[in-house]
Design a protein around this motif. Structure first.
Motif, short mmCIF file in Angstrom:
data_model
loop_
_atom_site.label_atom_id
_atom_site.label_comp_id
_atom_site.label_asym_id
_atom_site.label_seq_id
_atom_site.Cartn_x
_atom_site.Cartn_y
_atom_site.Cartn_z
N THR A 158 0.82 -1.23 0.00
CA THR A 158 0.00 0.00 0.00
C THR A 158 0.84 1.27 0.00
O THR A 158 0.29 2.36 0.06
N ASN A 159 2.16 1.13 -0.01
CA ASN A 159 3.02 2.31 0.09
C ASN A 159 3.60 2.72 -1.26
O ASN A 159 4.68 3.30 -1.34
N HIS A 160 2.89 2.43 -2.34
CA HIS A 160 3.37 2.82 -3.67
C HIS A 160 3.22 4.32 -3.86
O HIS A 160 2.34 4.95 -3.29
N ILE A 161 4.08 4.88 -4.68
CA ILE A 161 3.98 6.29 -5.02
C ILE A 161 3.77 6.39 -6.52
O ILE A 161 4.20 5.52 -7.29
N LYS A 168 8.55 14.62 -8.33
CA LYS A 168 8.61 15.77 -7.41
C LYS A 168 9.72 15.59 -6.39
O LYS A 168 10.44 16.53 -6.03
N VAL A 169 9.89 14.35 -5.90
CA VAL A 169 10.95 14.07 -4.93
C VAL A 169 12.32 14.36 -5.53
O VAL A 169 13.18 14.98 -4.89
N TYR A 170 12.52 13.95 -6.78
CA TYR A 170 13.82 14.19 -7.43
C TYR A 170 14.06 15.68 -7.66
O TYR A 170 15.17 16.19 -7.49
N LYS A 171 13.00 16.40 -8.06
CA LYS A 171 13.14 17.84 -8.28
C LYS A 171 13.47 18.56 -6.98
O LYS A 171 14.35 19.45 -6.94
N ASP A 172 12.75 18.22 -5.89
CA ASP A 172 13.03 18.84 -4.59
C ASP A 172 14.46 18.56 -4.15
O ASP A 172 15.15 19.44 -3.61
N ARG A 173 14.92 17.33 -4.40
CA ARG A 173 16.28 16.97 -4.00
C ARG A 173 17.30 17.86 -4.73
O ARG A 173 18.26 18.36 -4.13
#
Length: 224
Positions: A158-161, A168-173
């Protein structure tokens, strides 16, 4: 002559007689010229004849007229007495040549078959046996079953993204890393400017000011 010497003398004569018979048979069988060294080399390993015994035996056989001797310079050549062999007619020689040719052709064919069989044997020896193949099949089935179970667990998690969330995670990083580099560069420039008029070392300044560097914390700026 004592009994011991008599026995040794009789034994030596017997060995010499056996050696002469062996050499005579060998020369008659091969029917080609040989030196004493050739005969010694060809018979020594199998029959254990000494070189001196071979030389004496061949000289004696020649003296007795059982073999022929020819001298070429310092070398003596021995060969079978040709008078003992039956004369062969020209027709018989041609028939023998024909037979030799036929047998040579058969030998070549058999040799080729043997090479092909050797190749097939090597291939079979390098192939898996039926038992090994069945064992490998069972092992592969077990691995596939494990992969299927793992895949089902992943699908049921249930923890799929979503791809958008991942992007978005890569851009924020990347934003945070760029900001990290920018602030580190500014801090480094400020410290360098202060150290131009500071009487002590950089290490002493950082300790007094309570500044902790990335190196102190054992971290490094990641690549973007």
């Amino acid at each position: 002559m004592t009994s011991t010497k008599r026995v040794l003398h009789v034994g030596a004569r017997k060995v010499q007689t056996n050696g002469m018979a062996l050499i005579l048979d060998y020369l008659n069988e091969k029917n080609r010229p040989y030196s004493a060294q050739d005969v010694f080399g060809n018979l020594q390993k199998q029959h254990g004849l000494g070189k001196t015994a071979v030389v004496k035996a061949m000289e004696q056989l020649a003296q007795e007229g059982k073999i022929k001797e020819k001298i070429y310079g310092k070398q003596k050549i021995y060969f079978a007495d040709q008078a003992q062999f039956t004369e062969v007619s020209e027709a018989d020689l041609k028939a023998m040549d024909t037979r030799v040719s036929e047998l040579s052709t058969k030998v070549q064919a058999v040799t080729q078959d043997c090479r092909q069989l050797e190749t097939e044997l090597k291939q079979l020896n390098s192939s898996l046996t039926t038992a090994d193949m069945m064992s490998e099949i069972q092992q592969l089935k077990a691995e596939c079953s494990g992969y299927h179970e793992r895949l089902e667990k992943i699908k049921s998690a249930t923890n799929h993204i979503t791809p958008e969330e991942k992007e978005k995670v890569y851009k924020d990083r990347n934003i945070y890393v760029k900001e990290w580099k920018k602030r580190k560069r500014l801090a480094s420039d400020m410290i360098s400017a202060i150290l131009e008029g500071y009487p002590k070392s950089k290490k002493q300044f950082l300790a007094k000011a309570g500044v902790e560097t990335d190196e102190d914390c054992k971290v490094a700026v990641p690549s973007t």
